[in-house]
Design an enzyme around this catalytic site. Structure first.
Site, PDB file in Angstrom:
ATOM      1  N   HIS A   1     -13.643  -4.934  -9.618  1.00  0.00           N
ATOM      2  CA  HIS A   1     -12.994  -5.295  -8.354  1.00  0.00           C
ATOM      3  C   HIS A   1     -13.862  -6.286  -7.581  1.00  0.00           C
ATOM      4  O   HIS A   1     -13.391  -7.349  -7.154  1.00  0.00           O
ATOM      5  CB  HIS A   1     -12.753  -4.027  -7.523  1.00  0.00           C
ATOM      6  CG  HIS A   1     -12.080  -4.278  -6.223  1.00  0.00           C
ATOM      7  ND1 HIS A   1     -10.715  -4.182  -6.057  1.00  0.00           N
ATOM      8  CD2 HIS A   1     -12.560  -4.646  -5.012  1.00  0.00           C
ATOM      9  CE1 HIS A   1     -10.401  -4.465  -4.811  1.00  0.00           C
ATOM     10  NE2 HIS A   1     -11.504  -4.758  -4.151  1.00  0.00           N
ATOM     11  N   GLU A   2     -15.129  -5.923  -7.404  1.00  0.00           N
ATOM     12  CA  GLU A   2     -16.030  -6.799  -6.651  1.00  0.00           C
ATOM     13  C   GLU A   2     -16.328  -8.086  -7.412  1.00  0.00           C
ATOM     14  O   GLU A   2     -16.552  -9.135  -6.807  1.00  0.00           O
ATOM     15  CB  GLU A   2     -17.336  -6.062  -6.328  1.00  0.00           C
ATOM     16  CG  GLU A   2     -17.175  -4.828  -5.460  1.00  0.00           C
ATOM     17  CD  GLU A   2     -16.458  -5.114  -4.144  1.00  0.00           C
ATOM     18  OE1 GLU A   2     -16.574  -6.243  -3.631  1.00  0.00           O
ATOM     19  OE2 GLU A   2     -15.771  -4.202  -3.632  1.00  0.00           O
TER      20      GLU A   2
ATOM     21  N   HIS B   1     -13.781 -10.682  -6.410  1.00  0.00           N
ATOM     22  CA  HIS B   1     -14.143 -11.324  -5.137  1.00  0.00           C
ATOM     23  C   HIS B   1     -15.268 -12.333  -5.355  1.00  0.00           C
ATOM     24  O   HIS B   1     -15.227 -13.462  -4.852  1.00  0.00           O
ATOM     25  CB  HIS B   1     -14.616 -10.265  -4.128  1.00  0.00           C
ATOM     26  CG  HIS B   1     -13.550  -9.328  -3.658  1.00  0.00           C
ATOM     27  ND1 HIS B   1     -12.302  -9.754  -3.267  1.00  0.00           N
ATOM     28  CD2 HIS B   1     -13.558  -7.980  -3.494  1.00  0.00           C
ATOM     29  CE1 HIS B   1     -11.587  -8.711  -2.879  1.00  0.00           C
ATOM     30  NE2 HIS B   1     -12.315  -7.620  -3.017  1.00  0.00           N
TER      31      HIS B   1
END
Length: 420
Positions: free
Chosen positions: A18-19, A22
């Site tokens: 997920h990170e 980003h």
């Protein structure tokens, strides 16, 4: 201990990817990413590479990418401050030392008159070695401010998140949940590659060692042509007849190695939801094909995405109680149960959790990625961004409410699983 490891690996992987979404899209947009963190709370591990510090933190309950411009930038160097300056070969300032300047004997001491660390990148001041002469020093775009021996890279305005186009900012935030869907898809494809994809051919799959099929002499790969004289065209036909015939003799006409054989099989009785069903101990046939695996991965991703949205709809309409929600404690207990079923079930569970994390983060709730995207949508309609202080307040309130909900859900989990 196995469950603890499985939980940490699964949750860590979900947060990491997920990170990573980003991080990748923020870096592509030119944003200075100060920290890439897995976990929250105190640092357990820290390593700096390039502009970014990579950290693992104590509490495995999330993660973050700290982007320049998202928090107040650096310290405010006011007129009258005395700082030390270090230069590169082009006479550009590479380090601005705020204190403990005695540790840098080669630095040039300057009494600050004015600084610009974001736009024009310069510092004006009076050097100690030149009386009453105001000088301007050009600052390198990757210069660092040093305080108490700790270096923090400056972030010119073009390296800050807020300076990027609406599209770039949207992708940097959207990429987090997007990567959770990508991860789920990859996991489902990997399962299909390793296990194979079920087909509807009337061919016997793996035979269990204690089933009626094994006792009767059926073998994996046998092609069922008819049962009790009824022609068989698909695996569904085989399953339907077997289920309807507990403790009844069935005459299988099979094709094995190009030769026809007749084998008599008596399905054992099995009770499912109060109903009697026949079983013979045969798994469905599977096909190990990369194309089929990709198709299967896409279908599974779509199926579980749809199922989670259905559950969300029931929660909104009141058909699903908030008391049935689970937090980290509930996920841990469920992981323990799934782990007992084997690695493939654990992988599937990880894929479902990844989709769930992606969907939850896309909900238009302040403090979540969906809340950020909602403000971007408002900016697109208005033609200008919402005031940052007002947006920050909305996200703060949203975060507080989410933490309250997390406490309630966690307490419910503890009562449900440990205080029965």
């Amino acid at each position: 201990m196995t469950t603890v490891i499985a939980f940490i690996v699964i949750f860590g992987a979900l947060v990491f990817f997920h990170e990573l979404g980003h991080f990748i899209f923020a870096k592509r947009a030119g944003v200075l990413c100060r920290e890439f963190a897995i976990g929250m709370g105190p640092k357990v591990f820290s390593h700096k590479k390039g502009e970014t510090t990579y950290t693992i933190r104590l509490l495995p309950i999330g993660g973050f990418v700290r982007m320049a411009g998202e928090d107040p930038e650096m310290v405010d160097i006011k007129p009258g401050h005395r700082v030390g300056l270090l230069f590169d070969q082009e006479e550009k300032v590479t380090k601005i030392i705020l204190n403990k300047k005695e540790k840098y004997p080669n630095c040039r001491i300057v009494e600050v008159e004015y600084t610009d660390l974001e736009k024009d990148l310069f510092i004006k001041g009076y050097p100690d070695d030149e009386e009453e002469q105001l000088k301007t020093f050009i600052i390198h775009p990757q210069a660092a401010i040093v305080e108490n021996g700790i270096e923090s890279q400056i972030a010119p305005i073009d390296r800050q998140f807020g300076s990027k186009t609406l599209g770039q900012r949207f992708m940097a935030i959207f990429a987090g949940p997007m990567m959770n869907f990508v991860l789920a898809f990859v996991v489902f494809v990997l399962i299909a590659l390793l296990q194979g994809v079920p087909t509807n051919e009337p061919k016997l799959g793996v035979i269990t060692p204690d089933g009626a099929a094994k006792a009767a002499g059926l073998k994996q790969g046998d092609i069922v042509q008819s049962i009790n004289g009824s022609e068989i065209s698909s695996w569904s036909d085989v399953v339907e007849i077997i289920r309807k015939s507990p403790n009844k003799k069935l005459d299988f006409s099979i094709l094995r190695g190009g030769k026809e054989k007749d084998i008599e099989v008596t399905p054992k009785e099995n009770i499912v939801d109060g109903n009697k069903m026949g079983i013979i101990g045969v798994y469905s046939p599977v096909e190990k094909s990369p194309v089929q695996a990709v198709t299967s991965g896409a279908k599974d991703t779509y199926f579980w995405t749809k199922q989670i949205f259905v559950m969300l709809g029931k929660l909104v309409t009141g058909q699903f109680s908030i008391n049935a929600l689970s937090g980290p404690v509930g996920i841990y207990v469920s992981t323990d149960e799934v782990a007992k079923s084997g690695i493939y079930y654990l992988m599937k569970w990880a894929g479902i959790l990844s989709i769930n994390l992606g969907i939850m983060n896309l909900l238009p709730i302040p403090a979540l990625d969906g809340g950020r995207l909602m403000f971007f949508a408002v900016e697109a309609v208005r033609g200008k961004p919402v005031d940052r202080q007002k947006e920050g307040m909305v996200h703060f309130i949203g975060f507080a409410l989410l933490m309250l909900l997390m406490l309630v859900v966690t307490w419910n989990d503890i009562q449900r699983f440990f205080l029965k």
